[in-house]
Design a protein around this motif. Structure first.
Motif, PDB file in Angstrom:
ATOM      1  N   TYR A   1      -1.207 -18.377  -5.676  1.00 14.66           N
ATOM      2  CA  TYR A   1       0.186 -18.080  -6.027  1.00 14.66           C
ATOM      3  C   TYR A   1       0.213 -16.651  -6.552  1.00 14.66           C
ATOM      4  O   TYR A   1      -0.143 -16.397  -7.697  1.00 14.66           O
ATOM      5  CB  TYR A   1       0.699 -19.059  -7.082  1.00 14.66           C
ATOM      6  N   ASN A   2       0.631 -15.756  -5.721  1.00 10.72           N
ATOM      7  CA  ASN A   2       0.532 -14.340  -6.060  1.00 10.72           C
ATOM      8  C   ASN A   2       1.814 -13.852  -6.752  1.00 10.72           C
ATOM      9  O   ASN A   2       2.823 -14.536  -6.770  1.00 10.72           O
ATOM     10  CB  ASN A   2       0.270 -13.531  -4.778  1.00 10.72           C
ATOM     11  N   LYS A   3       1.709 -12.676  -7.308  1.00 14.85           N
ATOM     12  CA  LYS A   3       2.828 -11.983  -7.972  1.00 14.85           C
ATOM     13  C   LYS A   3       3.301 -12.730  -9.208  1.00 14.85           C
ATOM     14  O   LYS A   3       4.506 -12.827  -9.465  1.00 14.85           O
ATOM     15  CB  LYS A   3       4.002 -11.784  -6.992  1.00 14.85           C
ATOM     16  N   ARG A   4       2.374 -13.264  -9.980  1.00 16.87           N
ATOM     17  CA  ARG A   4       2.746 -13.995 -11.174  1.00 16.87           C
ATOM     18  C   ARG A   4       3.311 -13.085 -12.257  1.00 16.87           C
ATOM     19  O   ARG A   4       3.766 -13.566 -13.296  1.00 16.87           O
ATOM     20  CB  ARG A   4       1.533 -14.768 -11.740  1.00 16.87           C
ATOM     21  N   ASP A   5       3.250 -11.798 -12.045  1.00 15.62           N
ATOM     22  CA  ASP A   5       3.752 -10.873 -13.071  1.00 15.62           C
ATOM     23  C   ASP A   5       5.210 -10.507 -12.852  1.00 15.62           C
ATOM     24  O   ASP A   5       5.795  -9.800 -13.661  1.00 15.62           O
ATOM     25  CB  ASP A   5       2.895  -9.593 -13.070  1.00 15.62           C
ATOM     26  N   LEU A   6       5.787 -10.963 -11.766  1.00 12.55           N
ATOM     27  CA  LEU A   6       7.177 -10.585 -11.511  1.00 12.55           C
ATOM     28  C   LEU A   6       8.125 -11.499 -12.290  1.00 12.55           C
ATOM     29  O   LEU A   6       7.767 -12.622 -12.657  1.00 12.55           O
ATOM     30  CB  LEU A   6       7.467 -10.652 -10.010  1.00 12.55           C
ATOM     31  N   PRO A   7       9.342 -11.025 -12.544  1.00  7.98           N
ATOM     32  CA  PRO A   7      10.237 -11.799 -13.411  1.00  7.98           C
ATOM     33  C   PRO A   7      10.839 -13.055 -12.755  1.00  7.98           C
ATOM     34  O   PRO A   7      10.816 -14.117 -13.356  1.00  7.98           O
ATOM     35  CB  PRO A   7      11.323 -10.793 -13.785  1.00  7.98           C
TER      36      PRO A   7
ATOM     37  N   PRO B   1       8.065  -4.770 -13.543  1.00 15.44           N
ATOM     38  CA  PRO B   1       7.709  -4.885 -14.955  1.00 15.44           C
ATOM     39  C   PRO B   1       7.508  -6.331 -15.345  1.00 15.44           C
ATOM     40  O   PRO B   1       8.425  -7.029 -15.763  1.00 15.44           O
ATOM     41  CB  PRO B   1       8.899  -4.253 -15.690  1.00 15.44           C
ATOM     42  N   GLY B   2       6.334  -6.810 -15.194  1.00 13.47           N
ATOM     43  CA  GLY B   2       6.064  -8.235 -15.392  1.00 13.47           C
ATOM     44  C   GLY B   2       6.017  -8.596 -16.861  1.00 13.47           C
ATOM     45  O   GLY B   2       5.142  -8.209 -17.595  1.00 13.47           O
ATOM     46  N   GLN B   3       6.973  -9.357 -17.286  1.00 17.77           N
ATOM     47  CA  GLN B   3       7.007  -9.813 -18.668  1.00 17.77           C
ATOM     48  C   GLN B   3       6.532 -11.249 -18.768  1.00 17.77           C
ATOM     49  O   GLN B   3       6.265 -11.752 -19.825  1.00 17.77           O
ATOM     50  CB  GLN B   3       8.456  -9.750 -19.200  1.00 17.77           C
ATOM     51  N   ARG B   4       6.445 -11.904 -17.649  1.00 18.88           N
ATOM     52  CA  ARG B   4       6.200 -13.331 -17.698  1.00 18.88           C
ATOM     53  C   ARG B   4       4.712 -13.609 -17.810  1.00 18.88           C
ATOM     54  O   ARG B   4       3.925 -13.087 -17.061  1.00 18.88           O
ATOM     55  CB  ARG B   4       6.716 -13.950 -16.405  1.00 18.88           C
ATOM     56  N   PRO B   5       4.352 -14.416 -18.789  1.00 22.27           N
ATOM     57  CA  PRO B   5       2.942 -14.780 -18.849  1.00 22.27           C
ATOM     58  C   PRO B   5       2.573 -15.601 -17.634  1.00 22.27           C
ATOM     59  O   PRO B   5       3.404 -16.309 -17.085  1.00 22.27           O
ATOM     60  CB  PRO B   5       2.823 -15.592 -20.129  1.00 22.27           C
ATOM     61  N   GLY B   6       1.340 -15.506 -17.260  1.00 22.61           N
ATOM     62  CA  GLY B   6       0.915 -16.213 -16.056  1.00 22.61           C
ATOM     63  C   GLY B   6       0.633 -17.671 -16.295  1.00 22.61           C
ATOM     64  O   GLY B   6       0.149 -18.369 -15.425  1.00 22.61           O
ATOM     65  N   GLY B   7       0.927 -18.133 -17.463  1.00 18.64           N
ATOM     66  CA  GLY B   7       0.561 -19.497 -17.813  1.00 18.64           C
ATOM     67  C   GLY B   7       1.219 -20.547 -16.980  1.00 18.64           C
ATOM     68  O   GLY B   7       0.736 -21.665 -16.866  1.00 18.64           O
TER      69      GLY B   7
END
Lengths: 323, 161
Positions: free
Chosen positions: A140-146, A284-290
């Protein structure tokens, strides 16, 4: 088709990265190329358009080291993700030993993910293969996107069988090597299971155990996803035969009703392709990858990098594409 | 169906290597190599030291696959022969028995006619070798397989950075 040269004592395997357009397949390979020791990799070949969209395939040969006295070489391929390159995609799947499905976590790409996965199944079926029988993992890629889907949601859509899956930010390296290692492990398990039927060749010198690793990700920069050790409960260690059967019958999916020529063109000008393959302005990835809550007991654990998220970061410089 | 494996044994490997080495001399070629249709390099001979044969093998297989796709669209079985002419180097690509690809790279020291003539002979020779290889699994046993006993530790060791 695994290629085993008993004379040269080499095993060559073909891994294909599949997924929708701009999901980050090429970025995965570029990251692997950039973080692999020079003596363990060959040239990366990209057959791409002038705007850096994959036209036919990307190719990267890497060497993992020795196992039982045999050099292990993996040939990594990507397919062109754009819908209208289906004929090329099908060709690249020929002789595949292991498959990585790179999903784009963005909500807007949910349909594209499902369509691409369905396309993968269809194209494999033309070679008499299916995902239940070949080494297969999901990223699951791009986990840093909003604007991204929860991991559980992605799983329910793309991974009903609970194959090994990984969160990733390919542009930063997170999850890239974990994904590669998982699929490589499954390929070896498959090799073990098949027992290399018909191998009656020279047996001398094969009992030496594993040789020294050539060092994936060992160029002094550890993979962001935490390369190192193998978790005690590795989903990739599950023998392929224990995979549950396909639970979602294909007929439950609505058939594609929109002819290809009516598909909207890619929203983003290709020349603006960011390193992670995501749309500009969403980096600007604000989302934690959790991601979401942990899966059920039968669900393999999702590997996460240290800290579980990439944190706010600016876009890293794009890795050079070598033609 | 799980993908089958292609195993090259010492005997056949030596035969294939001899065939490509002979072809280099007979066709006055710079490089000759044999690739399987999935892009795996099987054997090479000639001036290979300054050549990225791995990438060439992969691209050749991609080329053959794309050409095969075009052939199907034209309801042809295959286009067995391809020739690419450059300024200094030329490439002759020949499908052998629809399973492997014989690639000859040559320059002005040779000619297309000579290459085609020699390739035809080598194609027959390689065909015989690969047919023999196809029959091989039936004559051999599973004993001695180095992979049947791969342990998790072996695999883990590969990934120790």
């Amino acid at each position: 088709m695994t290629f085993i040269n008993l004379m040269a004592r080499e095993i060559n395997c073909k891994i294909v990265y599949y997924g929708p357009g701009l999901c980050g397949k090429t970025t995965n390979l570029e990251l692997i190329y950039n973080r692999t020791k020079p003596d363990a990799k060959g040239k990366m070949v990209s057959l791409a358009t002038e705007t850096d969209r994959t036209l036919f395939f990307d190719f990267l040969p890497i060497e993992l080291g020795e196992i039982r006295g045999f050099k292990t070489r993996f040939h990594l391929y990507t397919v062109p993700g754009q819908v209208f390159y289906d004929a090329s995609r099908k060709l690249i799947l020929k002789g595949v030993d292991g498959c990585v499905f790179v999903a784009d976590s963005q909500i807007a790409r949910a349909d594209a993910n499902e369509e691409s996965l369905e396309n993968l199944k269809e194209n494999l079926a033309e070679y008499g293969m299916n995902l239940d029988e070949i080494p297969y993992v999901i990223q699951y890629n791009k986990r840093d996107l909003p604007a991204i889907m929860e991991v559980d949601e992605l799983r329910s859509l793309l991974n009903p069988d609970g194959v090994p899956d990984f969160e990733a930010v390919a542009s930063e390296g997170r999850g890239v090597f974990e994904t590669l290692k998982a699929v490589a492990r499954l390929v070896f398990m498959e090799l073990k299971k098949s027992g290399s039927a018909g191998l009656g060749g020279p047996s001398g010198g094969s009992g030496g155990g594993a040789g020294p690793a050539r060092g994936l990700g060992g160029s002094g920069r550890a993979p962001a996803g935490g390369g190192g050790g193998t978790p005690s409960r590795s989903p990739a260690q599950r023998p392929p035969e224990q995979r549950p059967p396909e639970q979602r019958p294909p007929e439950q999916r609505p058939p594609e009703q929109r002819p290809p020529e009516q598909r909207p063109p890619e929203q983003r000008p290709p020349q603006q392709r960011p390193p992670g393959g995501g749309p500009p302005g969403q980096r600007p990835g604000q989302r934690p990858g959790g991601g979401g809550p942990p899966g059920g007991p039968s669900r393999p654990p999702l590997r996460r990098g240290p800290g579980g998220g990439s944190g706010p970061k600016g876009p890293p410089p794009p890795p050079p594409r070598q033609r | 169906m799980v993908n089958p494996q292609m195993v090259i044994y010492e005997e056949e490997f030596n035969q294939i290597q001899a065939a490509v080495t002979n072809l280099v001399k007979a066709a006055n070629a710079r490089v000759v190599f044999v690739v399987d249709k999935n892009g795996q390099l099987i054997a090479a001979a000639g001036e290979v030291d300054d050549l990225d044969t791995t990438s060439l093998a992969s691209l050749t297989a991609g080329n053959i696959a794309a050409t095969g796709g075009m052939a199907k669209l034209l309801r042809e079985n295959e286009f067995a022969t391809q020739f690419h002419e450059g300024k200094d180097a030329h490439i002759h690509i020949q499908l052998v028995g629809n399973r492997v690809i014989l690639v000859v790279i040559f320059d002005s020291k040779s000619s297309l006619g000579l290459v085609r003539l020699r390739v035809r002979k080598s194609t027959e020779e390689l065909n015989t070798i690969f047919e023999s290889l196809d029959r091989k699994p039936e004559k051999t046993t599973n004993s001695g397989s180095p992979f049947a006993e791969i342990t998790d530790e072996d695999i883990d060791n590969l990934f120790n950075d």
